[in-house]
Write an enzyme that holds these catalytic residues in place. Sequence first.
Site, PDB file in Angstrom:
ATOM      1  CE  LYS A  46       4.591  28.375 -42.516  1.00  0.00           C
ATOM      2  NZ  LYS A  46       4.133  27.114 -43.122  1.00  0.00           N
ATOM      3  CB  SER A  82       0.955  35.207 -43.638  1.00  0.00           C
ATOM      4  OG  SER A  82       1.790  35.709 -44.660  1.00  0.00           O
TER       5      SER A  82
END
Lengths: 326, 326
Positions: free
Chosen positions: B55, B306
């Site tokens: 992110k 991720s």
Amino acid sequence: MTALPVTFDDIQRAARQLRSVANRTPVMTSRTFDRLTGRQVFFKCESFQRGGAFKFRGAYNRLSQLSSEERLRGVVAYSSGNHAQGVALAASLLNIPATIVMPNDAPYVKLQATREYGAEVVLFDRQTGDREQLARSIAEERSLTIIPPFNDPQIIAGQGTLALELLEDVPDLDAIVVPVGGGGLISGCATAAKGLRPTIAIYGVEAEGADDVRRSLQQGHIVSIPPPSTIADGIRTPAPGSLTFAIIQRLVDDVLLVSDEEIIEALRFAVQRMKLVVEPTGAVAMAAVMCGRLPERVQRIGVVISGGNIDPTLLGQLLESGDVHS
Amino acid sequence: MTALPVTFDDIQRAARQLRSVANRTPVMTSRTFDRLTGRQVFFKCESFQRGGAFKFRGAYNRLSQLSSEERLRGVVAYSSGNHAQGVALAASLLNIPATIVMPNDAPYVKLQATREYGAEVVLFDRQTGDREQLARSIAEERSLTIIPPFNDPQIIAGQGTLALELLEDVPDLDAIVVPVGGGGLISGCATAAKGLRPTIAIYGVEAEGADDVRRSLQQGHIVSIPPPSTIADGIRTPAPGSLTFAIIQRLVDDVLLVSDEEIIEALRFAVQRMKLVVEPTGAVAMAAVMCGRLPERVQRIGVVISGGNIDPTLLGQLLESGDVHS
């Protein structure tokens, strides 16, 4: 000065032997760790080595130099865990039959992995049995070659290849900090590192309950301690070897101590902040830096994370029992 | 065909913006995983990204393009966790005040990390509140710029830089497999990867309980589902965005589903065999490959891990509750 049992050339030869067989493990950094400690730290992550620990390096280097007759007969090793896996894996790659003598309280994950690599496991009681004696009698009975865990020039040379890689990646380190059990890893790393960079400092770290090498250095000769009790199962050795101690006396700058609590705190930091799974022994050198055991002048530091083979249940317990301070 | 909202050039610009700020995360492999799955898998480990997840890429790319006036006033973001940390960290690096709207059931480790980066955290109830509405009213009140979690061209472009790096390291992949929440990561990765290598396949993976994108693709328009329940807290989004869905429709080959049990099994494999700390969402793409969801012809596979921000207590519970099958 008498010549040391392992030379820089031996390490370079081991590096050629291991090329394309061993993993070249990554060097990781953590801005948070650097901020907390006021140093620049480079973690050599042998948790990502084949078999989950540095031990594969020495084992493969030693086994690849057996004669074809010795290979056919097979090998036997005694180990608290990671050396067992290292020998079992190297033996399976080289198609050599392997028998491993392991303590019956070794982490289950290490027992299982050793068997998965196809080795025969023989268990013994660490409090009463003498694993070296047991391995020797098995070796005689079956004409096997003993692969000792640390007191062997080819084992030491193999472990030292780790420091070669680290200094290739980060040449200008002030120091390398290494966990110390029987001394194979640190004597190999010291030989490699001082061969490349004579001014570098080499620090060993022991658990408080397993300070045989620190005591031996203080007394000037090898001292044996009772079976050590520490969470760091990879360094529960009662005494250094004759070869490793000779190298440590000459090339290691100091041996520092950390408590089990400090080891656990470092392990939690590795998991929570660095996203690395490390075993208690793998967090020992990191703990020494976290707790400020190194002299102020040592700024750029290579820290060896020696392995990541931790029983998942133990890891779960360590993570649930408290938060890391940061 | 209408033009897509993000171009390959946007991604290359984002990569320049992120150079020397974001970590170039390592690509890891596992011989055991390859043997078990019969594929060659390359894991792009965004668990080692700053803030512990991909992110940061999108957040920093977006924030670095604010005007000086916008920077002074500050930003607001809403997020189930990792976007919050990404925005908070990027804002602190750029000296921008940040307010983050987070669900009150977000993992404690994510709440704490967001606060540690200096952001103000505003909590809301995910079952009853509308976080987007709440963020909008805060933004209006205080003249803040909203940084949406995924439906923004600069956010999407930032996330796509991950695929650029992966294909630089491993150019000849047959496919990249990516977890799908709101679709920012996969639309960025698809734009980057198909720009570099038009024949590559892009697979998204959702948790069974959070299949909004798969349903939307089947129906040909955006479908909203009730607040999803899955252990993968990073992909509990009820619907893709207008921009991300447009890109997914055009560039993504298929969206696959995995169960929570399969996610947990993949997570355990990552920890026990690969020594990687991953969060449940981080194990979603890996789970799809482990469970044989991909077509046989897809042999060389990039799998995006991720993130690694898992609550230590949850990780402890998952590790203690059973052994990985292997």
